[in-house]
Design an enzyme around this catalytic site. Structure first.
Site, PDB file in Angstrom:
ATOM      1  N   ASP A 258       0.850  -1.196   0.000  1.00 38.23           N
ATOM      2  CA  ASP A 258       0.000   0.000   0.000  1.00 38.23           C
ATOM      3  C   ASP A 258       0.882   1.241   0.000  1.00 38.23           C
ATOM      4  O   ASP A 258       1.966   1.251   0.613  1.00 38.23           O
ATOM      5  CB  ASP A 258      -0.906   0.041   1.230  1.00 38.23           C
ATOM      6  CG  ASP A 258      -1.961  -1.035   1.197  1.00 38.23           C
ATOM      7  OD1 ASP A 258      -2.810  -1.007   0.295  1.00 38.23           O
ATOM      8  OD2 ASP A 258      -1.932  -1.922   2.082  1.00 38.23           O
TER       9      ASP A 258
ATOM     10  N   ASN B   3      -2.779  12.998  -3.037  1.00 38.90           N
ATOM     11  CA  ASN B   3      -3.778  13.456  -4.010  1.00 38.90           C
ATOM     12  C   ASN B   3      -4.308  14.833  -3.650  1.00 38.90           C
ATOM     13  O   ASN B   3      -4.487  15.697  -4.516  1.00 38.90           O
ATOM     14  CB  ASN B   3      -4.942  12.461  -4.080  1.00 38.90           C
ATOM     15  CG  ASN B   3      -4.734  11.389  -5.135  1.00 38.90           C
ATOM     16  OD1 ASN B   3      -3.998  11.587  -6.095  1.00 38.90           O
ATOM     17  ND2 ASN B   3      -5.361  10.239  -4.948  1.00 38.90           N
TER      18      ASN B   3
ATOM     19  N   HIS C 110      -4.715  14.852  -8.498  1.00 40.60           N
ATOM     20  CA  HIS C 110      -4.858  13.468  -8.948  1.00 40.60           C
ATOM     21  C   HIS C 110      -3.879  13.103 -10.066  1.00 40.60           C
ATOM     22  O   HIS C 110      -3.510  11.942 -10.209  1.00 40.60           O
ATOM     23  CB  HIS C 110      -6.300  13.218  -9.409  1.00 40.60           C
ATOM     24  CG  HIS C 110      -7.282  13.197  -8.287  1.00 40.60           C
ATOM     25  ND1 HIS C 110      -7.441  12.107  -7.462  1.00 40.60           N
ATOM     26  CD2 HIS C 110      -8.160  14.139  -7.837  1.00 40.60           C
ATOM     27  CE1 HIS C 110      -8.375  12.366  -6.554  1.00 40.60           C
ATOM     28  NE2 HIS C 110      -8.822  13.592  -6.770  1.00 40.60           N
TER      29      HIS C 110
ATOM     30  N   ASP D  48      -1.783   9.795  -9.863  1.00 35.30           N
ATOM     31  CA  ASP D  48      -1.810   8.744 -10.890  1.00 35.30           C
ATOM     32  C   ASP D  48      -0.403   8.417 -11.370  1.00 35.30           C
ATOM     33  O   ASP D  48      -0.062   7.242 -11.583  1.00 35.30           O
ATOM     34  CB  ASP D  48      -2.663   9.194 -12.079  1.00 35.30           C
ATOM     35  CG  ASP D  48      -4.147   9.242 -11.742  1.00 35.30           C
ATOM     36  OD1 ASP D  48      -4.525   8.700 -10.688  1.00 35.30           O
ATOM     37  OD2 ASP D  48      -4.915   9.827 -12.529  1.00 35.30           O
TER      38      ASP D  48
ATOM     39  N   ASP E 196      -4.755   2.312  -4.152  1.00 36.54           N
ATOM     40  CA  ASP E 196      -3.298   2.286  -4.002  1.00 36.54           C
ATOM     41  C   ASP E 196      -2.811   0.940  -3.479  1.00 36.54           C
ATOM     42  O   ASP E 196      -1.726   0.839  -2.908  1.00 36.54           O
ATOM     43  CB  ASP E 196      -2.846   3.405  -3.054  1.00 36.54           C
ATOM     44  CG  ASP E 196      -3.407   3.225  -1.647  1.00 36.54           C
ATOM     45  OD1 ASP E 196      -4.475   2.589  -1.516  1.00 36.54           O
ATOM     46  OD2 ASP E 196      -2.781   3.705  -0.687  1.00 36.54           O
TER      47      ASP E 196
END
Length: 264
Positions: A161, A169, A174, A178, A204
């Site tokens: 994770d 974010n 974002h 990404d 994630d």
């Protein structure tokens, strides 16, 4: 393997040779029968059979060769049938139409096959990270567990994770989030073996399955992987770390889904 994979997969070497030999002999045989029977019966449709087989199962070069051979076989047969009583213009026109039909069928089948392969890949590939998605991970995991259980091998499951991903974010947007996930996935993908399984389970969360990896090997691997992930993050000046959960089975259990659930 599901039906779509079976239809789209390349045949084995032995089957590939048999299909090519069958396609070649069929083109020659159909042309010969067309010449023997003459214009009384239409053999035109039969010229499509070897082209369909080659277009779907063989490579582009052999497919091109079979198409040219079928065009020549059809044209030569027509010429021999009409020899001595031939209208050159009509013969050339008809031969051109025949060639265009066979060529177009070849192109159309190759195009459809490429689309189906692409769609099959997209259905199993995570659109953001370009590694296997959840569906593909579970399919590949079943295979890995089946192999490990059959051969009584150790196996390790690693859950990964991104720490505080929501904060990244919120702070950077974002688009950066990404890109971070993409870079992390590439590091993982670059550091797995051929028989290992990787996948993005969602958000994630990533998961790796290491076949034939005992606890000692898995711990060394996880430490090395975390270091490489941290190096990639520092390269982009992203202030984040990774959490890893590691579960090792001395002998691969038979139930993959239960093992995954128990490992969470």
């Amino acid at each position: 393997m599901n039906m779509s994979d079976l239809v789209l997969s390349r045949p084995s070497l032995r089957m590939d040779f048999s299909l090519k030999a069958l396609s070649l002999s069929s083109v020659i045989l159909i042309g010969y029968l067309h010449f023997i029977v003459g214009p009384s019966f239409e053999f035109h449709l039969f010229f499509l059979i070897p082209i369909i087989v080659a277009s779907w199962f063989a490579g582009a070069l052999f497919c091109f060769f079979i198409t040219i051979l079928a065009i020549l076989s059809w044209t030569i047969s027509d010429y021999l049938i009409a020899h001595g009583n031939i209208d050159v213009f009509s013969f050339l026109f008809n031969s051109t139409v025949h060639a265009l039909i066979l060529a177009y069928v070849t192109y159309l089948l190759r195009y459809i096959r490429r689309l189906l392969i692409r769609e099959s890949q997209l259905a199993r590939e995570d659109s953001l990270t370009k590694i296997p998605n959840r569906r593909s991970f579970y399919e590949n995991g079943e295979v890995a567990f089946s192999t490990g259980n059959r051969q009584q091998l150790p196996i390790t499951i690693i859950f990964i994770d991104v720490d505080n991903f929501k904060s990244i974010n919120d702070a950077y947007g974002h688009k950066i989030g990404d890109k971070l996930l993409f870079e992390a996935a590439q590091v993982m993908n670059e550091n797995i073996r051929k028989n290992d399984v990787i996948g993005r389970l969602g958000g994630d969360e990533f998961c790796l399955i290491l076949l034939s990896a005992d606890r000692e090997h898995a711990l060394m691997y996880a430490i090395n992987l975390r270091n490489k992930l941290n190096e990639r993050m520092l390269k982009h000046k992203w202030q984040t770390t990774f959490s890893m959960g590691i579960v090792t089975y001395a002998v691969t259990p038979p139930d993959f889904l239960r093992a995954i659930e128990d490992s969470r």
